[in-house]
Design a protein around this motif. Structure first.
Motif, mmCIF file in Angstrom:
data_model
loop_
_atom_site.group_PDB
_atom_site.id
_atom_site.type_symbol
_atom_site.label_atom_id
_atom_site.label_comp_id
_atom_site.label_asym_id
_atom_site.label_seq_id
_atom_site.Cartn_x
_atom_site.Cartn_y
_atom_site.Cartn_z
ATOM 1 N N GLN A 248 0.848 -1.196 0.000
ATOM 2 C CA GLN A 248 0.000 0.000 0.000
ATOM 3 C C GLN A 248 0.881 1.243 0.000
ATOM 4 O OE1 GLN A 248 -3.660 0.115 2.403
ATOM 5 N NE2 GLN A 248 -2.901 1.986 3.325
ATOM 6 N N VAL A 249 0.489 2.246 -0.783
ATOM 7 C CA VAL A 249 1.283 3.472 -0.943
ATOM 8 C C VAL A 249 1.122 4.386 0.272
ATOM 9 C CG1 VAL A 249 1.642 5.526 -2.375
ATOM 10 C CG2 VAL A 249 1.079 3.328 -3.451
ATOM 11 N N ARG A 250 2.249 4.875 0.785
ATOM 12 C CA ARG A 250 2.250 5.834 1.894
ATOM 13 C C ARG A 250 2.305 7.280 1.400
ATOM 14 N NH1 ARG A 250 3.854 3.446 6.890
ATOM 15 N NH2 ARG A 250 4.810 1.395 6.710
ATOM 16 N N VAL B 45 6.201 2.810 0.873
ATOM 17 C CA VAL B 45 5.144 1.807 0.751
ATOM 18 C C VAL B 45 5.074 0.980 2.033
ATOM 19 C CG1 VAL B 45 5.227 1.619 -1.773
ATOM 20 C CG2 VAL B 45 6.724 0.173 -0.382
ATOM 21 N N LYS B 46 3.908 0.399 2.247
ATOM 22 C CA LYS B 46 3.678 -0.445 3.427
ATOM 23 C C LYS B 46 3.337 -1.858 2.969
ATOM 24 C CE LYS B 46 0.599 -0.806 7.447
ATOM 25 N NZ LYS B 46 -0.559 -0.185 8.136
ATOM 26 N N PHE B 47 3.973 -2.851 3.568
ATOM 27 C CA PHE B 47 3.694 -4.257 3.250
ATOM 28 C C PHE B 47 2.453 -4.708 3.997
ATOM 29 C CE2 PHE B 47 4.301 -8.815 4.208
ATOM 30 C CZ PHE B 47 4.305 -9.302 2.911
ATOM 31 N N SER C 243 9.385 1.990 -6.053
ATOM 32 C CA SER C 243 10.313 1.869 -4.928
ATOM 33 C C SER C 243 9.801 0.863 -3.903
ATOM 34 C CB SER C 243 10.492 3.227 -4.260
ATOM 35 O OG SER C 243 11.305 3.102 -3.109
ATOM 36 N N SER C 244 10.746 0.166 -3.267
ATOM 37 C CA SER C 244 10.400 -0.728 -2.159
ATOM 38 C C SER C 244 10.808 -0.131 -0.820
ATOM 39 C CB SER C 244 11.088 -2.092 -2.337
ATOM 40 O OG SER C 244 12.494 -1.948 -2.228
ATOM 41 N N TYR D 270 0.746 5.940 -8.637
ATOM 42 C CA TYR D 270 -0.143 5.414 -7.604
ATOM 43 C C TYR D 270 -0.311 6.462 -6.500
ATOM 44 C CZ TYR D 270 0.160 0.720 -9.617
ATOM 45 O OH TYR D 270 0.075 -0.356 -10.449
ATOM 46 N N GLY D 271 -1.574 6.765 -6.163
ATOM 47 C CA GLY D 271 -1.851 7.720 -5.103
ATOM 48 C C GLY D 271 -1.817 7.079 -3.730
ATOM 49 N N ILE D 272 -1.820 7.920 -2.697
ATOM 50 C CA ILE D 272 -1.779 7.437 -1.318
ATOM 51 C C ILE D 272 -2.948 6.477 -1.056
ATOM 52 C CG2 ILE D 272 -3.097 9.424 -0.421
ATOM 53 C CD1 ILE D 272 -1.325 9.248 2.096
#
Length: 272
Positions: free
Chosen positions: A205-207, A263-265, A257-258, A229-231
């Motif tokens: 998920q995008v932060r 981003v959140k796993f 980016s990882s 990708y938006g938040i």
């Protein structure tokens, strides 16, 4: 947990001399934040002397800008003076968000201001505002591109905003505003964490407000895709080794980016 440091913040109403700042050092103060600018045409006439002499006494000085709502233009004006005063890129720079004329949702323009500072290489930034502004959403911390906040709340036993980095707890510490710096974000003494990267295939998920997508793992500007990708956006991706780090490969979309700050796993991919 390290002990909180004391940081005063001053403007044209306060003194400039070495002896003036030594008085505060004797009272346990560790650093000072100096008002440099306001809007796009005001410069604190005492700023040069205050910056120089606060640094001589404390060995640490930061600068702040009183914000009127025009993010990019005000940031450029502020940065011009930051550079003229010789403040290097390790300096803490703050945006003071409290002017009565600001729109209710002031966060987008605060982000525009912060983005200019970050893009110029000043990574130690912090947003100042009253506890009520943070709690009401006038300044929406979850949407800020940098989450460091400096909360003003007087006559109470705590800042009242969860995980505040600094708390301006009084406007009368021997005649000046004073803050507790909980983690070094205000005094410039924080430990900078090295970025870390995900290595597990799964749902992410995008932060960030926007996460760019690239055709290759090199992340060159010319290789950036139109898609972003938006938040809050979610996607399944596989980490792919790229030098000493990883990139996230999204089938049919490209690479993102990882970095765990971006981003959140959420969960692992199912194995067949």
């Amino acid at each position: 947990m390290q002990m909180s440091k004391l940081v005063i913040d001053i403007a044209s109403y306060q003194g400039t001399s070495v002896s003036y700042f030594k008085t505060f050092k004797a009272h346990g103060v560790d650093a000072a934040m100096v008002k440099l600018t306001e809007g796009t045409n005001y410069l604190n006439p005492k700023a040069s002397a205050q910056v120089a002499n606060a640094y001589k006494v404390f060995g640490a000085v930061g600068a702040y800008h009183f914000f009127h709502g025009n993010g990019a233009a005000e940031a450029k004006y502020f940065l011009a003076w930051v550079k003229k005063f010789g403040l290097d890129k390790s300096t803490v720079l703050a945006i003071d968000v409290e002017a009565s004329g600001l729109p209710y949702n002031t966060t987008p323009q605060v982000n525009a201001f912060l983005r200019c500072l970050l893009n110029a290489g000043y990574k130690n930034v912090i947003t100042y505002g009253s506890g009520s502004w943070f709690n009401s959403g006038r300044i929406n911390r979850s949407q800020l591109i940098d989450k460091h906040i400096w909360v003003a709340a007087y006559g109470v036993s705590q800042p009242g905003v969860a995980n505040a980095n600094a708390w301006q707890y009084t406007d009368n510490f021997y005649g000046v505003d004073c803050s507790y710096d909980f983690d070094g974000s205000l005094s410039g003494s924080k430990t900078v964490e090295k970025p870390s990267y995900y290595v597990t295939p799964g749902l992410y998920q995008v932060r960030l407000r926007w996460l760019p997508v690239y055709n290759t793992m090199d992340f060159k500007k010319s290789d950036e895709r139109y898609t972003r990708y938006g938040i809050g956006s979610r996607f399944w991706a596989t980490p792919v080794k790229h030098g000493k780090i990883t990139r996230l490969h999204i089938n049919g979309q490209g690479y993102v980016s990882s970095n765990k700050l971006y981003v959140k796993f959420l969960k692992k991919a199912k194995t067949k």
